[in-house]
Design a protein around this motif. Structure first.
Motif, PDB file in Angstrom:
ATOM      1  N   MET A   1       0.854  -1.173   0.000  1.00 29.48           N
ATOM      2  CA  MET A   1       0.000   0.000   0.000  1.00 29.48           C
ATOM      3  C   MET A   1       0.898   1.233   0.000  1.00 29.48           C
ATOM      4  O   MET A   1       1.816   1.343   0.804  1.00 29.48           O
ATOM      5  N   LEU A   2       0.598   2.156  -0.893  1.00 28.54           N
ATOM      6  CA  LEU A   2       1.332   3.412  -0.982  1.00 28.54           C
ATOM      7  C   LEU A   2       0.908   4.335   0.148  1.00 28.54           C
ATOM      8  O   LEU A   2      -0.277   4.578   0.359  1.00 28.54           O
ATOM      9  N   LEU A   3       1.884   4.853   0.886  1.00 34.98           N
ATOM     10  CA  LEU A   3       1.653   5.862   1.916  1.00 34.98           C
ATOM     11  C   LEU A   3       2.021   7.200   1.298  1.00 34.98           C
ATOM     12  O   LEU A   3       3.157   7.392   0.855  1.00 34.98           O
ATOM     13  N   HIS A   4       1.071   8.117   1.241  1.00 32.98           N
ATOM     14  CA  HIS A   4       1.238   9.343   0.461  1.00 32.98           C
ATOM     15  C   HIS A   4       0.905  10.550   1.325  1.00 32.98           C
ATOM     16  O   HIS A   4      -0.244  10.733   1.723  1.00 32.98           O
ATOM     17  N   ILE A   5       1.916  11.361   1.614  1.00 36.74           N
ATOM     18  CA  ILE A   5       1.689  12.625   2.315  1.00 36.74           C
ATOM     19  C   ILE A   5       1.503  13.712   1.271  1.00 36.74           C
ATOM     20  O   ILE A   5       2.367  13.907   0.408  1.00 36.74           O
ATOM     21  N   ILE A   6       0.378  14.414   1.343  1.00 40.03           N
ATOM     22  CA  ILE A   6       0.081  15.524   0.440  1.00 40.03           C
ATOM     23  C   ILE A   6      -0.074  16.761   1.315  1.00 40.03           C
ATOM     24  O   ILE A   6      -0.943  16.796   2.186  1.00 40.03           O
ATOM     25  N   ALA A   7       0.785  17.750   1.099  1.00 40.12           N
ATOM     26  CA  ALA A   7       0.811  18.909   1.997  1.00 40.12           C
ATOM     27  C   ALA A   7       0.821  20.209   1.218  1.00 40.12           C
ATOM     28  O   ALA A   7       1.413  20.303   0.144  1.00 40.12           O
ATOM     29  N   ARG A   8       0.167  21.204   1.800  1.00 39.70           N
ATOM     30  CA  ARG A   8       0.183  22.557   1.240  1.00 39.70           C
ATOM     31  C   ARG A   8       1.494  23.237   1.613  1.00 39.70           C
ATOM     32  O   ARG A   8       1.976  23.099   2.736  1.00 39.70           O
ATOM     33  N   GLY A   9       2.059  23.979   0.682  1.00 41.37           N
ATOM     34  CA  GLY A   9       3.271  24.747   0.949  1.00 41.37           C
ATOM     35  C   GLY A   9       4.529  23.955   0.668  1.00 41.37           C
ATOM     36  O   GLY A   9       4.509  22.754   0.452  1.00 41.37           O
ATOM     37  N   LYS A  10       5.637  24.670   0.663  1.00 42.17           N
ATOM     38  CA  LYS A  10       6.941  24.085   0.357  1.00 42.17           C
ATOM     39  C   LYS A  10       7.708  23.829   1.644  1.00 42.17           C
ATOM     40  O   LYS A  10       7.743  24.670   2.532  1.00 42.17           O
ATOM     41  N   ILE A  11       8.353  22.693   1.703  1.00 38.21           N
ATOM     42  CA  ILE A  11       9.165  22.361   2.868  1.00 38.21           C
ATOM     43  C   ILE A  11      10.615  22.809   2.656  1.00 38.21           C
ATOM     44  O   ILE A  11      11.327  23.082   3.603  1.00 38.21           O
ATOM     45  N   ALA A  12      11.044  22.908   1.396  1.00 43.06           N
ATOM     46  CA  ALA A  12      12.385  23.366   1.029  1.00 43.06           C
ATOM     47  C   ALA A  12      13.461  22.618   1.807  1.00 43.06           C
ATOM     48  O   ALA A  12      13.260  21.510   2.254  1.00 43.06           O
ATOM     49  N   ARG A  13      14.617  23.228   1.918  1.00 37.96           N
ATOM     50  CA  ARG A  13      15.709  22.638   2.700  1.00 37.96           C
ATOM     51  C   ARG A  13      15.568  23.129   4.129  1.00 37.96           C
ATOM     52  O   ARG A  13      15.712  24.316   4.396  1.00 37.96           O
ATOM     53  N   SER A  14      15.291  22.203   5.009  1.00 38.82           N
ATOM     54  CA  SER A  14      15.062  22.564   6.406  1.00 38.82           C
ATOM     55  C   SER A  14      15.323  21.332   7.260  1.00 38.82           C
ATOM     56  O   SER A  14      15.336  20.208   6.756  1.00 38.82           O
ATOM     57  N   PRO A  15      15.491  21.529   8.553  1.00 38.94           N
ATOM     58  CA  PRO A  15      15.632  20.368   9.437  1.00 38.94           C
ATOM     59  C   PRO A  15      14.412  19.444   9.367  1.00 38.94           C
ATOM     60  O   PRO A  15      14.551  18.222   9.432  1.00 38.94           O
TER      61      PRO A  15
ATOM     62  N   PRO B   1       5.850   1.444   0.007  1.00 40.32           N
ATOM     63  CA  PRO B   1       6.001   2.546  -0.949  1.00 40.32           C
ATOM     64  C   PRO B   1       5.563   3.865  -0.315  1.00 40.32           C
ATOM     65  O   PRO B   1       4.595   3.900   0.459  1.00 40.32           O
ATOM     66  N   PHE B   2       6.283   4.933  -0.631  1.00 43.09           N
ATOM     67  CA  PHE B   2       6.023   6.232  -0.025  1.00 43.09           C
ATOM     68  C   PHE B   2       6.159   7.325  -1.076  1.00 43.09           C
ATOM     69  O   PHE B   2       7.036   7.269  -1.940  1.00 43.09           O
ATOM     70  N   ARG B   3       5.301   8.333  -0.958  1.00 43.23           N
ATOM     71  CA  ARG B   3       5.368   9.514  -1.830  1.00 43.23           C
ATOM     72  C   ARG B   3       5.051  10.734  -0.985  1.00 43.23           C
ATOM     73  O   ARG B   3       4.229  10.686  -0.084  1.00 43.23           O
TER      74      ARG B   3
END
Length: 141
Positions: A1-15, A30-32
């Motif tokens: 089963m694909l685990l898929h995080i869909i989020a608003r905004g950019k995470i960019a380079r960050s901790p 599987p992950f996306r």
């Protein structure tokens, strides 16, 4: 089963992005991770396979790690092909989206920064799949 995080905004380079990547690399499922604009934009269309949508919401249900793992395991065993975890913008999700979700999931009564929620969710996905695999990572107490 694909685990898929869909989020608003950019995470960019960050901790927080490093944490998401760290847990994503550990996942054996599987992950996306998909980023959408802060406003507007559409959630990617659903293919003709069973999909469950989980909205991260401050009013959502609080689950223990074991209960979360049990839910993912049940969906996997039922043939669900993708579990989508949607993280909204600063104003959260609208009532229509809440009404269509399979689950509203909360991480407690406090408000969390969206970048932290991504990292916490990625860790909980890793923890849940570890529990299902019998891995010693999770130590229930």
């Amino acid at each position: 089963m694909l685990l898929h995080i869909i989020a608003r905004g950019k995470i960019a380079r960050s901790p927080e992005a490093e944490l998401v990547d760290r847990y994503a690399k550990r996942l054996t499922w599987p992950f996306r991770h998909t980023e959408l604009p802060d406003v507007g934009g559409r959630v990617p269309p659903v293919a003709h396979t069973p999909v469950r949508e989980v909205l991260l919401d401050e009013r959502g249900k609080l689950l223990s790690s074991e209960a979360f793992a049990e839910l993912l395991g049940r969906w996997r065993d039922e043939g669900v092909r993708e579990a989508r975890f949607l993280i909204g913008a600063a104003d959260g999700h609208g009532d229509a989206a809440r009404g269509q979700a399979d689950l509203l999931l909360g991480f407690g009564a406090m408000t969390w920064p969206h970048l932290m929620v991504r990292a916490m969710l990625a860790e909980q996905l890793w923890r849940a799949t570890s529990i299902l695999a019998g891995h010693p990572y999770h130590r229930a107490g």
